[in-house]
Design an enzyme around this catalytic site. Structure first.
Site, PDB file in Angstrom:
ATOM      1  N   ASP A 150       2.261  -0.516  11.660  1.00 54.85           N
ATOM      2  CA  ASP A 150       2.016  -1.645  12.511  1.00 54.85           C
ATOM      3  C   ASP A 150       3.419  -2.441  12.293  1.00 54.85           C
ATOM      4  O   ASP A 150       3.419  -3.638  12.163  1.00 54.85           O
ATOM      5  CB  ASP A 150       1.027  -2.602  11.653  1.00 54.85           C
ATOM      6  CG  ASP A 150       1.197  -2.565  10.410  1.00 54.85           C
ATOM      7  OD1 ASP A 150       1.959  -2.144   9.432  1.00 54.85           O
ATOM      8  OD2 ASP A 150       0.573  -3.458   9.586  1.00 54.85           O
ATOM      9  N   GLY A 186       0.751  -1.181   0.258  1.00 56.71           N
ATOM     10  CA  GLY A 186       0.047   0.104  -0.003  1.00 56.71           C
ATOM     11  C   GLY A 186       0.915   1.217  -0.042  1.00 56.71           C
ATOM     12  O   GLY A 186       1.702   1.391   0.616  1.00 56.71           O
ATOM     13  N   ASP A 237      -0.185   2.230   8.365  1.00 62.56           N
ATOM     14  CA  ASP A 237      -0.698   1.545   9.444  1.00 62.56           C
ATOM     15  C   ASP A 237       0.039   1.716  10.799  1.00 62.56           C
ATOM     16  O   ASP A 237      -0.548   1.158  11.805  1.00 62.56           O
ATOM     17  CB  ASP A 237      -1.028   0.033   9.183  1.00 62.56           C
ATOM     18  CG  ASP A 237      -2.095  -0.344   8.058  1.00 62.56           C
ATOM     19  OD1 ASP A 237      -2.971   0.828   7.947  1.00 62.56           O
ATOM     20  OD2 ASP A 237      -2.580  -1.235   7.695  1.00 62.56           O
ATOM     21  N   ARG A 240      -5.950  -2.759   9.020  1.00 59.61           N
ATOM     22  CA  ARG A 240      -6.460  -4.052   8.576  1.00 59.61           C
ATOM     23  C   ARG A 240      -6.177  -5.003   9.996  1.00 59.61           C
ATOM     24  O   ARG A 240      -7.001  -5.627  10.452  1.00 59.61           O
ATOM     25  CB  ARG A 240      -5.709  -4.668   7.678  1.00 59.61           C
ATOM     26  CG  ARG A 240      -6.342  -5.986   7.102  1.00 59.61           C
ATOM     27  CD  ARG A 240      -5.463  -6.244   5.769  1.00 59.61           C
ATOM     28  NE  ARG A 240      -4.497  -5.733   5.477  1.00 59.61           N
ATOM     29  CZ  ARG A 240      -3.699  -5.523   4.471  1.00 59.61           C
ATOM     30  NH1 ARG A 240      -4.416  -5.645   3.253  1.00 59.61           N
ATOM     31  NH2 ARG A 240      -2.426  -5.114   4.237  1.00 59.61           N
ATOM     32  N   ARG A 268       0.837  -5.076  -4.983  1.00 57.36           N
ATOM     33  CA  ARG A 268       0.942  -6.267  -3.846  1.00 57.36           C
ATOM     34  C   ARG A 268       1.345  -7.501  -4.905  1.00 57.36           C
ATOM     35  O   ARG A 268       0.306  -7.657  -5.400  1.00 57.36           O
ATOM     36  CB  ARG A 268      -0.285  -6.493  -3.161  1.00 57.36           C
ATOM     37  CG  ARG A 268      -0.658  -5.364  -2.269  1.00 57.36           C
ATOM     38  CD  ARG A 268      -1.679  -5.463  -1.209  1.00 57.36           C
ATOM     39  NE  ARG A 268      -2.406  -4.199  -0.882  1.00 57.36           N
ATOM     40  CZ  ARG A 268      -2.041  -3.686   0.352  1.00 57.36           C
ATOM     41  NH1 ARG A 268      -0.696  -3.796   0.878  1.00 57.36           N
ATOM     42  NH2 ARG A 268      -2.302  -2.396   0.706  1.00 57.36           N
ATOM     43  N   CYS A 269       2.551  -7.886  -4.646  1.00 60.18           N
ATOM     44  CA  CYS A 269       3.155  -9.032  -5.445  1.00 60.18           C
ATOM     45  C   CYS A 269       2.988 -10.515  -5.069  1.00 60.18           C
ATOM     46  O   CYS A 269       3.696 -10.738  -4.283  1.00 60.18           O
ATOM     47  CB  CYS A 269       4.528  -8.642  -6.056  1.00 60.18           C
ATOM     48  SG  CYS A 269       5.239  -9.718  -7.469  1.00 60.18           S
ATOM     49  N   ASP A 314       4.879  -4.470   6.219  1.00 59.21           N
ATOM     50  CA  ASP A 314       5.192  -5.888   6.461  1.00 59.21           C
ATOM     51  C   ASP A 314       5.311  -6.750   5.295  1.00 59.21           C
ATOM     52  O   ASP A 314       6.159  -7.385   5.547  1.00 59.21           O
ATOM     53  CB  ASP A 314       4.342  -6.406   7.665  1.00 59.21           C
ATOM     54  CG  ASP A 314       2.653  -6.505   7.262  1.00 59.21           C
ATOM     55  OD1 ASP A 314       2.416  -5.905   6.093  1.00 59.21           O
ATOM     56  OD2 ASP A 314       2.053  -7.098   7.975  1.00 59.21           O
ATOM     57  N   THR A 317       4.221   2.790   5.507  1.00 56.43           N
ATOM     58  CA  THR A 317       2.936   2.152   5.627  1.00 56.43           C
ATOM     59  C   THR A 317       1.989   3.226   6.478  1.00 56.43           C
ATOM     60  O   THR A 317       2.809   3.601   7.564  1.00 56.43           O
ATOM     61  CB  THR A 317       2.852   0.682   6.179  1.00 56.43           C
ATOM     62  OG1 THR A 317       1.344   0.577   6.704  1.00 56.43           O
ATOM     63  CG2 THR A 317       3.783   0.461   7.522  1.00 56.43           C
TER      64      THR A 317
END
Ligand code: F6P
Length: 331
Positions: free
Chosen positions: A138, A19, A136, A180, A80-81, A111, A134
């Site tokens: 996180d 992202g 997030d 998420r 996103r691979c 992550d 990111t």
């Protein structure tokens, strides 16, 4: 300043993956300009790890990164691979890197990006430095991640606007914010907007407790509530929580608002521009110094280094102080 003469790194690749987050462009700019300062060649890999597999590479110099520090998104694009999770995908990526003559990589992402870096390093022992990109927040080993500050400010401005209409109409709003697996955006935007409740994945949500709080408010004539719901909350997203609450408490009209991807875009804040620049600079210096397999971060305003494996194992611990404060201030 580093002694670049003694370094085996002559050509750096840079990519953004997963992202996007505001500040990625500031980081890319800093990587390119720092590398140029040390007379290193720089190649930009487009579309994250997918571009490594598909050999989508472009030469970058100081001028390629002009006029981007203030922009959201990533000039290198991202993805996103799935293919990079396979051995075959990684082998192709490694072959392409070698053919391009790239001997060190800076990856900007969250992550998923770091997990990819761990596997790649295990297979090929390739020098990679990570920049925590990111919204997030996180990742472990850092107080902040790139884009979090911008995202949480975007959420705050949106929630303030929702508060106006919620007050006028005397409604309960369930506002869903991104995250998420992590509740940092919810916690910080909720604290900053005086939300009446904040539901996050790190703590168990009890619908009955929420209903009891709304009933107490109803009795003392409180008619407007903002409930912030992290998308990954254990009770579900805002739609689900609103429906569950509605089964037990329907004295006040409710609405649901899902903020969604507006939180990922926009011009980065000062914090994200400066952090992105510091991390881009530090990433190049780390590669020149012969470091590999580490994720950069910032702890107490000092640049930190954490092995990728540790950075992804758990996300930072949600502060007890903030959690306690949340319960006391939002009731
Ligand atoms: O980048 C992190 C994040 O914004 C999460 O908060 C969210 O759950 C997810 O990405 C959404 O991803 P996508 O844009 O791929 O749907």
């Amino acid at each position: 300043m580093m002694n670049q003469q003694q370094s085996s790194i002559k050509h750096i690749g840079v990519l953004s993956s997963g992202g996007d987050s505001p500040g990625m462009n500031a980081a890319i700019r800093a990587v390119v300009r720092t590398a140029a300062h040390y007379q290193l060649q720089v190649t930009g890999i487009l579309h994250g790890y997918q571009g490594l597999i598909d050999n989508e590479m472009i030469a970058l110099d100081e001028c390629s990164v002009s006029q981007i520090i203030h922009t959201g998104g990533t000039i290198l694009r991202t993805s996103r691979c799935e293919a990079f999770r396979t051995k075959a995908g990684m082998e192709t990526a490694h072959t392409n890197l070698k053919q391009a003559g790239i001997d060190g990589l800076v990856v900007i992402g969250g992550d998923g990006t770091y997990k990819g870096a761990v596997e790649f390093n295990n297979l090929f022992s390739f020098p990679i430095i990570g920049i925590p990109g990111t919204i997030d927040k996180d990742l472990a080993g850092t107080d902040y991640t790139l884009g979090f500050d911008t995202a949480v400010n975007t959420a705050m401005y949106a929630i303030d606007k929702i508060r106006d209409t919620a007050t006028s109409h005397e409604r309960i709003f369930f506002v869903e914010v991104m995250g998420r697996d992590a509740g940092y955006i919810a916690l910080h935007s909720g604290l900053a907007t005086g939300a009446e409740a904040i539901l996050i994945p790190e703590t168990k949500t009890y619908i009955d407790q929420l209903v009891a709080q709304l009933e107490r408010g109803w009795k003392r004539k409180k008619r407007c509530h903002i409930i912030i719901v992290a998308e990954g909350d254990d009770a579900g997203g805002a739609m689900k929580v609103a429906a569950e609450v509605g089964k037990k408490f329907n004295s006040i009209e409710t609405r649901v608002s899902i903020l969604g991807h507006i939180q990922r875009g926009g011009s980065p804040t000062v914090n994200d521009r400066v952090l992105g620049s510091r991390w881009g600079f530090a990433a190049v210096e780390a590669l020149i110094a012969g470091k590999k397999g580490i994720a950069l971060g910032v702890i107490n305003n000092e640049i930190s280094e954490t092995p990728f494996e540790v950075a992804v194992k758990e996300h930072g611990v949600v502060s007890e102080e903030l959690l306690n404060m949340m319960y006391i201030l939002s009731s």
